[in-house]
Design a protein around this motif. Structure first.
Motif, mmCIF file in Angstrom:
data_model
loop_
_atom_site.group_PDB
_atom_site.id
_atom_site.type_symbol
_atom_site.label_atom_id
_atom_site.label_comp_id
_atom_site.label_asym_id
_atom_site.label_seq_id
_atom_site.Cartn_x
_atom_site.Cartn_y
_atom_site.Cartn_z
ATOM 1 N N LYS A 64 -4.883 9.327 -1.649
ATOM 2 C CA LYS A 64 -5.865 8.927 -0.637
ATOM 3 C C LYS A 64 -7.285 8.945 -1.202
ATOM 4 C CE LYS A 64 -7.279 9.970 4.071
ATOM 5 N NZ LYS A 64 -7.075 10.844 5.231
ATOM 6 N N GLN A 65 -7.604 9.945 -2.009
ATOM 7 C CA GLN A 65 -8.959 10.088 -2.538
ATOM 8 C C GLN A 65 -9.214 9.242 -3.776
ATOM 9 O OE1 GLN A 65 -9.306 14.291 -3.199
ATOM 10 N NE2 GLN A 65 -9.695 14.747 -1.050
ATOM 11 N N ALA A 66 -8.260 9.168 -4.676
ATOM 12 C CA ALA A 66 -8.526 8.585 -5.988
ATOM 13 C C ALA A 66 -7.878 7.229 -6.245
ATOM 14 C CB ALA A 66 -8.086 9.566 -7.079
ATOM 15 N N TRP A 67 -6.764 6.951 -5.609
ATOM 16 C CA TRP A 67 -6.032 5.731 -5.931
ATOM 17 C C TRP A 67 -6.203 4.624 -4.900
ATOM 18 C CZ3 TRP A 67 -3.795 4.736 -10.500
ATOM 19 C CH2 TRP A 67 -3.517 5.815 -11.335
ATOM 20 N N LEU A 68 -6.801 4.886 -3.773
ATOM 21 C CA LEU A 68 -6.851 3.883 -2.720
ATOM 22 C C LEU A 68 -7.890 2.793 -2.943
ATOM 23 C CD1 LEU A 68 -5.957 5.573 0.658
ATOM 24 C CD2 LEU A 68 -4.656 3.986 -0.719
ATOM 25 N N HIS A 69 -8.388 2.678 -4.172
ATOM 26 C CA HIS A 69 -9.242 1.538 -4.502
ATOM 27 C C HIS A 69 -8.436 0.250 -4.437
ATOM 28 C CE1 HIS A 69 -7.439 2.953 -8.252
ATOM 29 N NE2 HIS A 69 -7.433 1.690 -8.620
ATOM 30 N N SER A 70 -7.139 0.406 -4.366
ATOM 31 C CA SER A 70 -6.244 -0.739 -4.213
ATOM 32 C C SER A 70 -5.457 -0.557 -2.919
ATOM 33 C CB SER A 70 -5.268 -0.794 -5.385
ATOM 34 O OG SER A 70 -4.222 -1.679 -5.075
ATOM 35 N N ASN A 71 -5.242 -1.654 -2.232
ATOM 36 C CA ASN A 71 -4.466 -1.590 -0.994
ATOM 37 C C ASN A 71 -3.008 -1.247 -1.246
ATOM 38 O OD1 ASN A 71 -6.730 -2.317 0.462
ATOM 39 N ND2 ASN A 71 -6.267 -4.503 0.342
ATOM 40 N N ASN A 72 -2.584 -1.298 -2.500
ATOM 41 C CA ASN A 72 -1.181 -1.064 -2.849
ATOM 42 C C ASN A 72 -0.885 0.369 -3.258
ATOM 43 O OD1 ASN A 72 -0.321 -3.844 -2.557
ATOM 44 N ND2 ASN A 72 -1.560 -4.243 -4.363
ATOM 45 N N ALA A 73 -1.873 1.223 -3.259
ATOM 46 C CA ALA A 73 -1.686 2.587 -3.751
ATOM 47 C C ALA A 73 -0.682 3.386 -2.922
ATOM 48 C CB ALA A 73 -3.016 3.318 -3.825
#
Length: 127
Positions: free
Chosen positions: A42-51
């Motif tokens: 949620k904090q680090a990988w959600l720069h992409s909608n696919n995380a």
């Protein structure tokens, strides 16, 4: 467009497989490890909608017990080796950060987790 979407999905599924391998290195996935994964995604990988695919894959592996940690880890290494271009310095740092967070969450890192983390670090440095 479809091919790019498939490759993006595959990338995140492989990350989910790696993080499952780290959490399950000792044969037990603790609730705190799952919570940590979800928090870090949620904090680090959600720069992409696919995380969220990371969490979905992790949950599927945990629920089905389809693969051992070693198999998941080896699958990730194989994927990483054939897709080196996807693993930028920033991505490699985030992979290590996430793996370390998961391993450290439940009473520190144990020997099994430390071994996988060391192998991961070595393999990431090779590419």
């Amino acid at each position: 467009m479809k091919n790019k979407q498939d490759s993006t999905t595959l990338f995140y599924k492989n990350l989910g497989e790696l993080f499952y391998a780290i959490a399950n290195a000792d044969g037990v996935v603790e609730a705190t490890e799952i919570e940590t994964l979800k928090m870090v995604v949620k904090q680090a990988w959600l720069h992409s909608n696919n995380a969220n695919i990371i969490v979905d894959m992790f949950d599927w592996l945990h629920d089905t017990k389809a693969h051992e940690a070693e198999v998941c880890f080896d699958n990730f290494l194989s994927y990483m080796t054939t897709n080196k271009v996807l693993f930028t310095p920033k991505t490699k740092a985030l992979v290590l950060q996430t793996a370390n967070a998961i391993a450290s969450r439940f009473s520190g890192r144990n020997k099994s987790e430390l071994i996988l983390l060391a192998k991961l670090d070595i393999e990431l440095k090779k590419i």
